[in-house]
Design an enzyme around this catalytic site. Structure first.
Site, PDB file in Angstrom:
ATOM      1  N   HIS A   1     -44.808  38.380   1.565  1.00 10.65           N
ATOM      2  CA  HIS A   1     -44.786  36.961   1.942  1.00 10.65           C
ATOM      3  C   HIS A   1     -46.127  36.485   2.497  1.00 10.65           C
ATOM      4  CE1 HIS A   1     -40.083  36.822   2.135  1.00 10.65           C
ATOM      5  NE2 HIS A   1     -40.555  36.914   0.898  1.00 10.65           N
TER       6      HIS A   1
ATOM      7  N   HIS B   1     -36.443  40.772  -7.466  1.00  9.26           N
ATOM      8  CA  HIS B   1     -35.104  40.279  -7.813  1.00  9.26           C
ATOM      9  C   HIS B   1     -34.492  41.095  -8.936  1.00  9.26           C
ATOM     10  CE1 HIS B   1     -34.823  36.069  -5.798  1.00  9.26           C
ATOM     11  NE2 HIS B   1     -35.579  36.876  -5.097  1.00  9.26           N
TER      12      HIS B   1
ATOM     13  N   GLY C   1     -30.428  47.414 -10.665  1.00  8.90           N
ATOM     14  CA  GLY C   1     -31.659  48.185 -10.861  1.00  8.90           C
ATOM     15  C   GLY C   1     -32.672  47.418 -11.686  1.00  8.90           C
TER      16      GLY C   1
ATOM     17  N   PRO D   1     -31.006  39.567  -0.798  1.00  6.88           N
ATOM     18  CA  PRO D   1     -30.827  39.071   0.565  1.00  6.88           C
ATOM     19  C   PRO D   1     -31.222  37.600   0.676  1.00  6.88           C
ATOM     20  CG  PRO D   1     -32.696  40.590   0.426  1.00  6.88           C
ATOM     21  CD  PRO D   1     -32.020  40.622  -0.897  1.00  6.88           C
TER      22      PRO D   1
ATOM     23  N   ARG E   1     -42.275  38.518  -7.090  1.00  2.34           N
ATOM     24  CA  ARG E   1     -40.922  38.265  -6.591  1.00  2.34           C
ATOM     25  C   ARG E   1     -39.878  38.539  -7.675  1.00  2.34           C
ATOM     26  NH1 ARG E   1     -38.182  32.762  -5.561  1.00  2.34           N
ATOM     27  NH2 ARG E   1     -36.455  33.331  -4.174  1.00  2.34           N
TER      28      ARG E   1
ATOM     29  N   ASN F   1     -32.178  32.310  -7.820  1.00  2.00           N
ATOM     30  CA  ASN F   1     -33.110  32.235  -8.951  1.00  2.00           C
ATOM     31  C   ASN F   1     -33.858  30.923  -8.969  1.00  2.00           C
ATOM     32  OD1 ASN F   1     -32.861  29.999 -10.854  1.00  2.00           O
ATOM     33  ND2 ASN F   1     -30.805  30.687 -11.060  1.00  2.00           N
TER      34      ASN F   1
ATOM     35  N   ASP G   1     -47.723  31.481   4.170  1.00  2.00           N
ATOM     36  CA  ASP G   1     -48.726  32.031   5.076  1.00  2.00           C
ATOM     37  C   ASP G   1     -49.861  31.008   5.122  1.00  2.00           C
ATOM     38  OD1 ASP G   1     -50.624  33.532   6.390  1.00  2.00           O
ATOM     39  OD2 ASP G   1     -50.667  35.165   4.933  1.00  2.00           O
TER      40      ASP G   1
HETATM   41  C1  HEM Z   1     -36.565  40.990   2.755  1.00  2.00           C
HETATM   42  C2  HEM Z   1     -35.849  40.120   2.099  1.00  2.00           C
HETATM   43  C3  HEM Z   1     -36.447  38.943   1.395  1.00  2.00           C
HETATM   44  C4  HEM Z   1     -36.000  37.665   1.469  1.00  2.00           C
HETATM   45  C5  HEM Z   1     -34.802  37.169   2.258  1.00  2.00           C
HETATM   46  C6  HEM Z   1     -36.863  36.859   0.665  1.00  2.00           C
HETATM   47  C7  HEM Z   1     -36.711  35.508   0.459  1.00  2.00           C
HETATM   48  C8  HEM Z   1     -37.622  34.702  -0.178  1.00  2.00           C
HETATM   49  C9  HEM Z   1     -37.491  33.280  -0.341  1.00  2.00           C
HETATM   50  C10 HEM Z   1     -36.303  32.446   0.118  1.00  2.00           C
HETATM   51  C11 HEM Z   1     -38.609  32.822  -0.946  1.00  2.00           C
HETATM   52  C12 HEM Z   1     -38.980  31.387  -1.259  1.00  2.00           C
HETATM   53  C13 HEM Z   1     -38.341  30.873  -2.499  1.00  2.00           C
HETATM   54  C14 HEM Z   1     -38.583  29.381  -2.602  1.00  2.00           C
HETATM   55  O1  HEM Z   1     -38.065  28.656  -1.752  1.00  2.00           O
HETATM   56  O2  HEM Z   1     -39.303  28.953  -3.539  1.00  2.00           O
HETATM   57  C15 HEM Z   1     -39.446  33.963  -1.188  1.00  2.00           C
HETATM   58  C16 HEM Z   1     -40.663  33.902  -1.791  1.00  2.00           C
HETATM   59  C17 HEM Z   1     -41.384  35.016  -2.143  1.00  2.00           C
HETATM   60  N1  HEM Z   1     -41.006  36.327  -1.976  1.00  2.00           N
HETATM   61 FE1  HEM Z   1     -39.477  36.987  -0.841  1.00  2.00          FE
HETATM   62  N2  HEM Z   1     -37.826  37.649   0.128  1.00  2.00           N
HETATM   63  C18 HEM Z   1     -37.616  38.933   0.533  1.00  2.00           C
HETATM   64  C19 HEM Z   1     -38.334  40.043   0.152  1.00  2.00           C
HETATM   65  C20 HEM Z   1     -39.351  40.016  -0.757  1.00  2.00           C
HETATM   66  C21 HEM Z   1     -39.918  41.172  -1.398  1.00  2.00           C
HETATM   67  C22 HEM Z   1     -39.414  42.596  -1.227  1.00  2.00           C
HETATM   68  C23 HEM Z   1     -40.924  40.731  -2.196  1.00  2.00           C
HETATM   69  C24 HEM Z   1     -41.820  41.517  -3.108  1.00  2.00           C
HETATM   70  C25 HEM Z   1     -42.214  42.736  -2.898  1.00  2.00           C
HETATM   71  C26 HEM Z   1     -41.001  39.302  -2.028  1.00  2.00           C
HETATM   72  C27 HEM Z   1     -41.942  38.494  -2.604  1.00  2.00           C
HETATM   73  C28 HEM Z   1     -41.968  37.116  -2.502  1.00  2.00           C
HETATM   74  C29 HEM Z   1     -43.055  36.295  -2.995  1.00  2.00           C
HETATM   75  C30 HEM Z   1     -44.342  36.808  -3.600  1.00  2.00           C
HETATM   76  C31 HEM Z   1     -42.689  34.976  -2.790  1.00  2.00           C
HETATM   77  C32 HEM Z   1     -43.470  33.714  -3.175  1.00  2.00           C
HETATM   78  C33 HEM Z   1     -42.973  33.212  -4.503  1.00  2.00           C
HETATM   79  C34 HEM Z   1     -43.697  31.995  -5.048  1.00  2.00           C
HETATM   80  O3  HEM Z   1     -44.845  31.723  -4.687  1.00  2.00           O
HETATM   81  O4  HEM Z   1     -43.082  31.315  -5.896  1.00  2.00           O
HETATM   82  N3  HEM Z   1     -40.013  38.896  -1.172  1.00  2.00           N
HETATM   83  N4  HEM Z   1     -38.818  35.088  -0.724  1.00  2.00           N
HETATM   84  C1  LIG Z   2     -34.899  29.034 -14.386  1.00  2.00           C
HETATM   85  C2  LIG Z   2     -33.467  28.716 -14.355  1.00  2.00           C
HETATM   86  O1  LIG Z   2     -32.720  29.080 -15.231  1.00  2.00           O
HETATM   87  N1  LIG Z   2     -33.032  28.043 -13.295  1.00  2.00           N
HETATM   88  C3  LIG Z   2     -31.650  27.715 -13.128  1.00  2.00           C
HETATM   89  C4  LIG Z   2     -31.098  28.291 -11.873  1.00  2.00           C
HETATM   90  O2  LIG Z   2     -29.765  27.926 -11.689  1.00  2.00           O
HETATM   91  C5  LIG Z   2     -29.537  26.515 -11.626  1.00  2.00           C
HETATM   92  C6  LIG Z   2     -28.078  26.304 -11.399  1.00  2.00           C
HETATM   93  O3  LIG Z   2     -27.660  26.966 -10.266  1.00  2.00           O
HETATM   94  C7  LIG Z   2     -30.017  25.837 -12.907  1.00  2.00           C
HETATM   95  O4  LIG Z   2     -29.906  24.436 -12.771  1.00  2.00           O
HETATM   96  C8  LIG Z   2     -31.471  26.199 -13.158  1.00  2.00           C
HETATM   97  O5  LIG Z   2     -31.881  25.705 -14.400  1.00  2.00           O
END
Ligand code: HEM
Ligand SMILES: CC(=O)N[C@H]1CO[C@H](CO)[C@@H](O)[C@@H]1O
Ligand SMILES: *[C@@H]1O[C@H](CO)[C@@H](O)[C@H](O)[C@H]1NC(C)=O
Ligand SMILES: *[C@@H]1O[C@H](CO)[C@@H](O)[C@H](O)[C@H]1NC(C)=O
Ligand SMILES: *[C@@H]1O[C@H](CO)[C@@H](O)[C@H](O)[C@H]1NC(C)=O
Ligand SMILES: *[C@@H]1O[C@H](CO)[C@@H](O)[C@H](O)[C@H]1NC(C)=O
Ligand SMILES: *[C@@H]1O[C@H](CO)[C@@H](O)[C@H](O)[C@H]1NC(C)=O
Ligand SMILES: *[C@@H]1O[C@H](CO)[C@@H](O)[C@H](O)[C@H]1NC(C)=O
Ligand SMILES: *[C@@H]1O[C@H](CO)[C@@H](O)[C@H](O)[C@H]1NC(C)=O
Ligand SMILES: *[C@@H]1O[C@H](CO)[C@@H](O)[C@H](O)[C@H]1NC(C)=O
Length: 328
Positions: free
Chosen positions: A192, A66, A72, A162, A62, A93, A247
């Site tokens: 995801h 980002h 880029g 996004p 992820r 972040n 999932d």
């Molecule tokens: C299409 C738009 C996308 C949106 C809106 C999105 C949004 C999110 C959000 C909100 C989370 C959860 C964060 C949290 O609450 O901890 C997440 C997790 C994740 N996303 Fe996406 N994502 C997108 C695309 C992608 C892409 C392109 C990738 C990589 C190729 C990706 C890989 C992941 C992975 C691996 C996680 C799990 C992270 C973890 O286990 O900490 N996502 N994503």
């Molecule tokens: C890892 C990291 O720096 N997280 C920061 C993300 O932004 C919030 C504020 O919006 C900080 O509190 C976190 O430390």
């Protein structure tokens, strides 16, 4: 005589231009001559550290996403806030993890070849190698030669990454702005299939969805899934910290089950559900489900390589950071 001389000069000029163009792109094994061990050091680092915490592969993947979507793939996601608020400290972040692993991988590489390997390349390689160590497949090529940016701006993270509340046209625009297609969007969303999310990323679907109180839920989400999430996971609308598998049942496995869930209206985010609202995107999902896992993996590899080229700095642009959290 005069003629062959000018031909020779023309030839030399053309060769120079071509090699300049070549130098502006990324290439496989960019460090082979300048730091032959670079990729091996990173792979070994992943083998040593990710095998202990395989759940870190998801956040590192992820992080690469980002990074690439803001200025880029230039390592800007790694910079700490100094003169202004960095991407790291922007809302999206909050939940990125693994900065310490990137910093440690950088230290390992710096020991061998100081000032040669960019942090941007380390993110790209660590994303690939962490998935390799934790999941085996998919595998994708990571051409290297990225250089590090000098700017990180929190508001650019907000406008380029996004949101999970995005509808299809917002997702489409966000990906199109990076030169990525609807197919790339569907394929990359397949990431995801692994990892976790916090309730804060989708709580709006469970509570007061359109302003009519806490039992007002997102009608595009399977009602049994909604009930289950509210009962067992995100128990109230202000719970931001409970963690949910994206999932469930298969969040440790890189497979096609994300698409199966989305089809069953059990995608966790509105952005997952949104993929069903566009005919093309929906058709890609159906295609993925009709295909083998191997086909998904090879498409994922293609889209990852494409994403890894978004807006890269090469040649003499940017710099090679000494520390990933700070510009030189
Ligand atoms: C299409 C738009 C996308 C949106 C809106 C999105 C949004 C999110 C959000 C909100 C989370 C959860 C964060 C949290 O609450 O901890 C997440 C997790 C994740 N996303 Fe996406 N994502 C997108 C695309 C992608 C892409 C392109 C990738 C990589 C190729 C990706 C890989 C992941 C992975 C691996 C996680 C799990 C992270 C973890 O286990 O900490 N996502 N994503
Ligand atoms: C890892 C990291 O720096 N997280 C920061 C993300 O932004 C919030 C504020 O919006 C900080 O509190 C976190 O430390
Ligand atoms: C950079 O900021 C993070 C928190 O965002 C902090 O944990 C880390 O120690 C900082 N890095 C350095 C080298 O100061
Ligand atoms: C901080 O500001 C300086 C001078 O304007 C600039 O060169 C540098 O890139 C900025 N650092 C970050 C992380 O934005
Ligand atoms: C960050 O980006 C925003 C939006 O592009 C811009 O308005 C702002 O001036 C930038 N901040 C800094 C410190 O460069
Ligand atoms: C998507 O969301 C944007 C911003 O909220 C809105 O302007 C647009 O109308 C929405 N598009 C669709 C198709 O719902
Ligand atoms: C998606 O974006 C592309 C490129 O901007 C555009 O041509 C297409 O119409 C968009 N599709 C939808 C459904 O918004
Ligand atoms: C919870 O998250 C939401 C959405 O990200 C945010 O608006 C709200 O301020 C957060 N609340 C707390 C208590 O952190
Ligand atoms: C639901 O949202 C509406 C409109 O945003 C707001 O007026 C109301 O107070 C909210 N209700 C609850 C229970 O949060
Ligand atoms: C909401 O749920 C969280 C996590 O279960 C809990 O810590 C918090 O106290 C609850 N808040 C309210 C207002 O019930």
């Amino acid at each position: 005589m005069e003629n062959s001389k000018s031909l020779l000069i023309a030839f030399i000029v053309i060769v120079c231009i071509l090699s300049k163009i070549e130098g502006q792109g990324l290439k496989l094994g960019f460090y082979d001559s300048v730091c032959p061990q670079a990729e091996k050091i990173i792979l070994n680092f992943a083998k040593k550290h990710i095998s202990l915490v395989p759940e870190m592969a998801a956040p590192l993947l992820r992080m690469h996403f980002h990074d690439c979507f803001v200025r880029g793939c230039d390592g800007s996601v790694l910079l700490n806030s100094t003169n202004s608020t960095a991407e790291k400290n922007a809302t999206p972040n909050l939940t990125i993890r693994g900065f310490d692993l990137i910093d440690k991988a950088k230290t390992a590489v710096e020991k061998q070849c100081p000032g040669v390997v960019s942090c941007a390349d380390i993110i790209a390689l660590m994303a690939r190698d962490s998935i390799l160590v934790a999941h085996g497949r998919p595998f994708w090529n990571v051409p290297t030669g990225r250089r590090d940016g000098r700017i990180s701006n929190a508001s650019e993270a907000l406008s380029n990454i996004p949101a999970p509340t995005s509808n299809f046209s917002q997702l489409n625009t966000s990906f199109a702005n990076k030169g990525l297609s609807v197919k790339d969007l569907v394929i990359l969303s397949g990431a995801h299939t692994i990892g976790i999310a916090h309730c804060s990323s989708f709580n709006t679907r469970l509570y007061n969805f359109s302003g009519n109180g806490d039992s007002d839920v997102d009608p595009s989400m399977d009602k049994f899934y909604v009930a289950n999430l509210k009962k067992n996971k995100c128990k109230n609308s202000t719970d931001n910290s409970t963690i949910v598998e994206m999932d469930p049942g298969s969040f440790k496995t890189f497979d096609l089950s994300y698409y199966r869930l989305v089809k069953k209206r059990r995608g966790l985010f509105q952005s997952d559900a949104a993929l069903l609202t566009d005919a093309n995107a929906k058709a890609y999902i159906d295609q993925e489900l009709a295909n083998t896992k191997a086909t998904f993996f090879s498409q994922f590899a293609k889209s990852m390589e494409k994403m890894g080229r978004v807006g890269v700095l090469t040649g003499s642009a940017g710099e090679i950071r000494k520390q990933c959290a700070f510009v030189n």
